[in-house]
Design a protein around this motif. Structure first.
Motif, PDB file in Angstrom:
ATOM      1  N   VAL A   1       6.147  -5.032   4.558  1.00 53.46           N
ATOM      2  CA  VAL A   1       7.307  -4.828   3.692  1.00 53.46           C
ATOM      3  C   VAL A   1       7.222  -5.733   2.467  1.00 53.46           C
ATOM      4  CG1 VAL A   1       9.803  -5.180   3.521  1.00 53.46           C
ATOM      5  CG2 VAL A   1       8.847  -3.966   5.481  1.00 53.46           C
ATOM      6  N   LYS A   2       6.906  -6.996   2.686  1.00 55.10           N
ATOM      7  CA  LYS A   2       6.843  -7.924   1.551  1.00 55.10           C
ATOM      8  C   LYS A   2       5.733  -7.536   0.594  1.00 55.10           C
ATOM      9  CE  LYS A   2       8.326 -11.512  -0.660  1.00 55.10           C
ATOM     10  NZ  LYS A   2       9.684 -11.509  -1.243  1.00 55.10           N
ATOM     11  N   ASP A   3       4.578  -7.179   1.125  1.00 48.74           N
ATOM     12  CA  ASP A   3       3.457  -6.798   0.266  1.00 48.74           C
ATOM     13  C   ASP A   3       3.734  -5.509  -0.504  1.00 48.74           C
ATOM     14  OD1 ASP A   3       2.000  -8.998   1.018  1.00 48.74           O
ATOM     15  OD2 ASP A   3       0.712  -7.932   2.432  1.00 48.74           O
ATOM     16  N   ALA A   4       4.405  -4.563   0.142  1.00 47.85           N
ATOM     17  CA  ALA A   4       4.629  -3.261  -0.488  1.00 47.85           C
ATOM     18  C   ALA A   4       5.707  -3.303  -1.561  1.00 47.85           C
ATOM     19  CB  ALA A   4       5.002  -2.229   0.580  1.00 47.85           C
ATOM     20  N   PHE A   5       6.753  -4.108  -1.360  1.00 51.85           N
ATOM     21  CA  PHE A   5       7.908  -4.027  -2.250  1.00 51.85           C
ATOM     22  C   PHE A   5       8.194  -5.312  -3.014  1.00 51.85           C
ATOM     23  CE2 PHE A   5       8.566  -1.073   1.277  1.00 51.85           C
ATOM     24  CZ  PHE A   5       8.684   0.123   0.578  1.00 51.85           C
ATOM     25  N   GLY A   6       7.785  -6.456  -2.489  1.00 56.69           N
ATOM     26  CA  GLY A   6       8.088  -7.711  -3.166  1.00 56.69           C
ATOM     27  C   GLY A   6       9.558  -8.040  -3.211  1.00 56.69           C
ATOM     28  N   ALA A   7      10.376  -7.293  -2.479  1.00 54.92           N
ATOM     29  CA  ALA A   7      11.820  -7.531  -2.460  1.00 54.92           C
ATOM     30  C   ALA A   7      12.139  -8.693  -1.521  1.00 54.92           C
ATOM     31  CB  ALA A   7      12.542  -6.274  -1.988  1.00 54.92           C
ATOM     32  N   PRO A   8      13.305  -9.328  -1.680  1.00 56.03           N
ATOM     33  CA  PRO A   8      13.703 -10.363  -0.724  1.00 56.03           C
ATOM     34  C   PRO A   8      13.693  -9.799   0.696  1.00 56.03           C
ATOM     35  CG  PRO A   8      15.125 -10.439  -2.654  1.00 56.03           C
ATOM     36  CD  PRO A   8      14.292  -9.195  -2.788  1.00 56.03           C
TER      37      PRO A   8
ATOM     38  N   PRO B   1      13.687  -6.639  15.600  1.00 58.74           N
ATOM     39  CA  PRO B   1      13.540  -8.070  15.825  1.00 58.74           C
ATOM     40  C   PRO B   1      12.508  -8.705  14.899  1.00 58.74           C
ATOM     41  CG  PRO B   1      13.518  -6.872  17.910  1.00 58.74           C
ATOM     42  CD  PRO B   1      13.354  -5.865  16.812  1.00 58.74           C
ATOM     43  N   GLY B   2      12.255 -10.020  15.177  1.00 54.26           N
ATOM     44  CA  GLY B   2      11.386 -10.765  14.303  1.00 54.26           C
ATOM     45  C   GLY B   2       9.968 -10.909  14.787  1.00 54.26           C
ATOM     46  N   LEU B   3       9.729 -11.809  15.715  1.00 49.93           N
ATOM     47  CA  LEU B   3       8.352 -12.146  16.095  1.00 49.93           C
ATOM     48  C   LEU B   3       7.519 -10.958  16.565  1.00 49.93           C
ATOM     49  CD1 LEU B   3       8.876 -15.592  17.872  1.00 49.93           C
ATOM     50  CD2 LEU B   3       7.831 -15.169  15.644  1.00 49.93           C
ATOM     51  N   PRO B   4       8.080  -9.988  17.331  1.00 48.49           N
ATOM     52  CA  PRO B   4       7.234  -8.851  17.727  1.00 48.49           C
ATOM     53  C   PRO B   4       6.878  -7.929  16.563  1.00 48.49           C
ATOM     54  CG  PRO B   4       9.120  -9.101  19.207  1.00 48.49           C
ATOM     55  CD  PRO B   4       9.382  -9.950  18.006  1.00 48.49           C
ATOM     56  N   TYR B   5       7.492  -8.152  15.390  1.00 50.04           N
ATOM     57  CA  TYR B   5       7.296  -7.250  14.256  1.00 50.04           C
ATOM     58  C   TYR B   5       6.880  -8.012  12.992  1.00 50.04           C
ATOM     59  CZ  TYR B   5       9.456  -4.012  17.441  1.00 50.04           C
ATOM     60  OH  TYR B   5       9.715  -3.247  18.551  1.00 50.04           O
ATOM     61  N   LEU B   6       6.120  -9.083  13.174  1.00 45.39           N
ATOM     62  CA  LEU B   6       5.635  -9.834  12.013  1.00 45.39           C
ATOM     63  C   LEU B   6       4.731  -8.992  11.127  1.00 45.39           C
ATOM     64  CD1 LEU B   6       4.821 -13.343  13.550  1.00 45.39           C
ATOM     65  CD2 LEU B   6       6.797 -12.703  12.167  1.00 45.39           C
ATOM     66  N   ASP B   7       4.012  -8.033  11.727  1.00 44.81           N
ATOM     67  CA  ASP B   7       3.176  -7.154  10.914  1.00 44.81           C
ATOM     68  C   ASP B   7       4.030  -6.325   9.963  1.00 44.81           C
ATOM     69  OD1 ASP B   7       4.164  -5.823  13.275  1.00 44.81           O
ATOM     70  OD2 ASP B   7       2.799  -4.155  12.861  1.00 44.81           O
ATOM     71  N   ILE B   8       5.216  -5.920  10.415  1.00 48.15           N
ATOM     72  CA  ILE B   8       6.120  -5.147   9.561  1.00 48.15           C
ATOM     73  C   ILE B   8       6.664  -6.026   8.440  1.00 48.15           C
ATOM     74  CG2 ILE B   8       8.167  -3.680   9.515  1.00 48.15           C
ATOM     75  CD1 ILE B   8       5.792  -2.599  11.170  1.00 48.15           C
ATOM     76  N   CYS B   9       7.020  -7.262   8.759  1.00 49.80           N
ATOM     77  CA  CYS B   9       7.475  -8.193   7.725  1.00 49.80           C
ATOM     78  C   CYS B   9       6.438  -8.301   6.618  1.00 49.80           C
ATOM     79  CB  CYS B   9       7.744  -9.568   8.317  1.00 49.80           C
ATOM     80  SG  CYS B   9       9.047  -9.650   9.560  1.00 49.80           S
ATOM     81  N   ARG B  10       5.175  -8.483   7.009  1.00 54.25           N
ATOM     82  CA  ARG B  10       4.104  -8.652   6.031  1.00 54.25           C
ATOM     83  C   ARG B  10       3.921  -7.392   5.184  1.00 54.25           C
ATOM     84  NH1 ARG B  10       2.359 -12.866   3.909  1.00 54.25           N
ATOM     85  NH2 ARG B  10       3.158 -11.634   2.175  1.00 54.25           N
TER      86      ARG B  10
END
Length: 336
Positions: free
Chosen positions: A272-279, A261-270
């Protein structure tokens, strides 16, 4: 990782953070993140029939749509500037089997909807779900033998499903099954079949979550699932594993990745984006939507304010976009 900056600030009263908050114009000038209509993907549910809009009780404001009504929804999306729809079918019980063969039937509900929407609105991006649970008599995302979810045999089925959806005109394939190696197999098959331009948005970090309940109502899977999905979906306690899975899927040919899911996993979103820079995308899933809607209907929160605040959270966490059932409502507000 982005560097953590600690700028030197003059002490109060030389520094007054309220100076840039005293008017809407000033607040807008210094706003760090922005949500736009083009950040939204609108998931819709399909069902057989004509002129049907069947409300889903656990998802207020969301209905299962016959294909003709799905085309009307597509027209609404285009009018609002929403760039993409994602299609999920409610499969008739008689078509749910142990071998899930309806999944790669060229004339199944999803494939007919893809063709109808693309014929009417070729500029609209159509995304699909690549998983067997809508077609599985046991409600599982993979083929099952003796209670075990089969990985490699499921991949073979998913490849057939992905190819048929691509032939129908899908722009984005969303493998949501979480089988090991499925991205590489699907990408290889697409290349071999000449579908080199079809995009894959991998459900790379999909958790075994309790937030999916209303979705299962929507696709007719409630009460059908035998067992759970913990042998292939992620443990909610794990974060480092998400990075390993995203790295794997990108290396196998995924163009974009999703956290769900989304909101409970915002830390994962951050991360992932920081580590890979992928869409990077997140799915604001049915349980998240239902909680906000229920609270708003009870007068406990301002529904529009909380909706927009929740969507901005994804942008702040580094997401490039979000799949959300709020898409048309949010788009209307964003367009003013």
């Amino acid at each position: 990782m982005r560097p953590i900056l600690t700028p030197v600030q003059a002490p109060f009263p030389a520094t007054r953070h309220r100076r840039t908050k005293r008017s809407a114009a000033l607040r807008n000038l210094v706003q760090e993140n922005r949500l736009a209509v083009h950040d939204l993907i609108w998931p819709i549910f399909l069902r057989e029939g004509t002129a049907i809009e069947e409300p889903i009780a656990s998802m207020p404001g969301v209905s299962r749509l016959s294909i003709d009504r799905a085309v009307v929804a597509a027209e609404r999306a285009v009018g609002l500037g929403i760039p993409a729809l994602c299609l999920f079918p409610y499969t008739e019980p008689a078509l749910k089997t142990l071998d899930c063969a309806e999944a790669w039937n060229p004339e199944n509900l999803t494939n007919r909807a893809i063709r109808a929407i693309k014929a009417a609105f070729p500029e609209l991006v159509v995304m699909t779900d690549v998983a067997l649970d809508p077609y599985n008599a046991l409600g599982q995302d993979g083929l099952v033998r003796d209670g075990v979810i089969l990985n490699d045999e499921t991949i073979e089925a998913l490849v057939k499903m992905a190819l048929i959806q691509s032939e129908a005109g899908a722009d984005i394939l969303g493998p949501s099954d979480m089988m090991d190696g499925r991205i590489g197999a699907i990408r290889s098959a697409l290349e071999s079949a000449g579908h080199k331009d079809v995009t894959i948005m991998s459900y790379a970090a999909k958790y075994a979550s309790g937030f999916y309940g209303p979705f299962r109502d929507a696709v007719g899977a409630s009460g059908l699932l035998k067992g759970d999905k913990k042998t292939f979906q992620m443990n909610p306690a794990n974060g480092d594993e998400a990075l390993r899975l995203v790295a794997r899927d990108l290396s196998e040919g995924a163009d974009m990745v999703m956290v769900k899911p989304g909101l409970p996993y915002l830390d994962i979103c951050r991360r992932v984006k920081d580590a890979f820079g992928a869409p990077t995308f997140a799915y604001q899933v049915s349980g998240e939507y239902a909680m906000i809607k229920a609270a708003a209907q009870n007068g406990w929160v301002d529904g529009q304010t909380v909706m927009m605040e929740s969507l901005m959270a994804f942008k702040r966490a580094g997401c490039d976009g979000v799949l959300t059932y709020f898409a048309p409502e949010a788009a209307a507000l964003l367009r003013g």
